[in-house]
Design a protein around this motif. Structure first.
Motif, PDB file in Angstrom:
ATOM      1  N   LEU A 148     169.172  -7.850  60.467  1.00  0.00           N
ATOM      2  CA  LEU A 148     167.940  -8.513  60.903  1.00  0.00           C
ATOM      3  C   LEU A 148     166.721  -7.608  60.805  1.00  0.00           C
ATOM      4  CD1 LEU A 148     169.212 -10.526  64.009  1.00  0.00           C
ATOM      5  CD2 LEU A 148     169.003 -11.275  61.622  1.00  0.00           C
ATOM      6  N   GLU A 157     175.326 -11.513  62.355  1.00  0.00           N
ATOM      7  CA  GLU A 157     173.971 -10.963  62.319  1.00  0.00           C
ATOM      8  C   GLU A 157     173.906  -9.658  63.108  1.00  0.00           C
ATOM      9  OE1 GLU A 157     171.436 -14.032  63.810  1.00  0.00           O
ATOM     10  OE2 GLU A 157     171.218 -14.978  61.847  1.00  0.00           O
ATOM     11  N   ASP A 203     171.701  -6.943  64.659  1.00  0.00           N
ATOM     12  CA  ASP A 203     170.314  -6.849  65.110  1.00  0.00           C
ATOM     13  C   ASP A 203     169.805  -5.417  64.998  1.00  0.00           C
ATOM     14  OD1 ASP A 203     167.886  -7.578  66.050  1.00  0.00           O
ATOM     15  OD2 ASP A 203     168.500  -7.908  68.127  1.00  0.00           O
TER      16      ASP A 203
END
Length: 317
Positions: free
Chosen positions: A15, A173, A175
């Protein structure tokens, strides 16, 4: 590898630091400048130390190895992050993620031991100057560097083996702008509390213990020279302060991230930038570019190259 094949996740999405396109562009430009400066600055130090025989001493041998590690630490994730921002392609394969974890812990683990070796070198030079040549011999320096890399490899292998045993079934995902265990293990389909305890015991406590040892060594050095002349005390204080600045900026984020693996992702992102992007460029500035001997050697090298170019031009014209 059978464990890896059982994972339902084959790719991760990084991300990054922000979802804003404007901020991503800003970060790509700033980090590109920092990366180039890091590579140029550290390369210049390595070339200067190798080219000038007056710098063939233990301290500069260790500094050269520190510069090599810093260039490696700056390169394991930063170029990919920059290209990801420019291309918009932010995925990384499972194997690529594991590879980033390996190299991150290899270079950080090696740098931790090398910083301790450099602290030991300064301690002997200031506190036991008459025994310096016999204690810090070329063989000792080579041994310290070898030990630092061996410890780095052993530490990184333990982290990779741990990561390979984790089952990932989504989400995918990450981060952050690179893969590291504190963010990756929270995607695993297991109890993260137990994983957090492993993280604290294998990385956090080790980093904290090394930081305390380094801090103690600088305190001992300052206590040792307190009865010397004010000029000498001021010089050593300046040196220790500069060195401790690098130690604090490198260890501080590491200790926080690995002692509190379930902390805020935003804080972890900011701290990760410090020890992967900012610290590698600070090391050449603080450790060597402020050193008069290194600056003199760089001027000699520059003059030598200029005179060589002039001689080449005169030869042709």
């Amino acid at each position: 590898m059978d464990v890896v094949n059982e994972s339902a996740v084959s790719d991760f999405v990084l991300l990054g630091l922000s979802k804003s396109w404007e901020l991503q562009t800003f970060f790509s430009v700033v980090f590109s400048l920092f990366y180039v400066a890091t590579m140029v600055g550290n390369s210049l130090i390595v070339i200067t130390v190798i080219a000038d025989s007056h710098l063939h001493f233990p301290m500069y041998f260790l500094l050269t190895n520190l510069s090599i590690i810093d260039m490696s630490l700056a390169s394991f994730a930063t170029p990919k992050m920059i290209t990801d921002y420019l291309s918009g392609h932010k995925t990384i394969s499972f194997d690529g993620c594991i590879t980033q974890i390996f190299f991150l812990h290899l270079f950080t683990g090696t740098e931790i031991i090398l910083l301790m070796a450099m602290s030991f070198d300064r301690y002997i030079a200031i506190c036991k100057p008459l025994h310096y040549a016999s204690i810090i011999s070329p063989q000792t320096c080579v041994a310290l560097v070898v030990v630092s890399w061996v410890v780095g490899v052993m530490h990184s292998m333990s982290q990779v083996i741990f990561a390979l045993t984790l089952p990932f079934c989504g989400p995918s995902e990450v981060d952050s702008f690179f893969c590291d265990l504190p963010v990756v293990f929270q995607l695993a389909c297991v109890n993260t509390y137990v994983l957090g305890l492993f993280m604290i015991s294998t990385s956090g406590i080790i980093a904290l213990s090394c930081f305390i040892l380094l801090f103690s060594s600088y305190v001992v050095v300052l206590v040792t020279i307190r009865n010397h002349s004010s000029k000498g005390t001021s010089k050593v204080l300046s040196t220790c302060t500069a060195h401790f600045t690098v130690v604090f900026m490198f260890f501080g984020p590491c200790v926080f991230i690995y002692m509190w693996p379930l902390s805020s992702f935003l804080i972890d992102k900011i701290l990760s930038v410090f020890y992967t992007i900012f610290t590698p460029i600070l090391n050449p500035v603080i450790y060597t570019l402020r050193n008069q001997e290194v600056k003199t050697a760089m001027r000699k090298l520059k003059n030598k190259l200029l005179n060589s170019n002039k001689a080449t031009l005169l030869h042709y014209f």
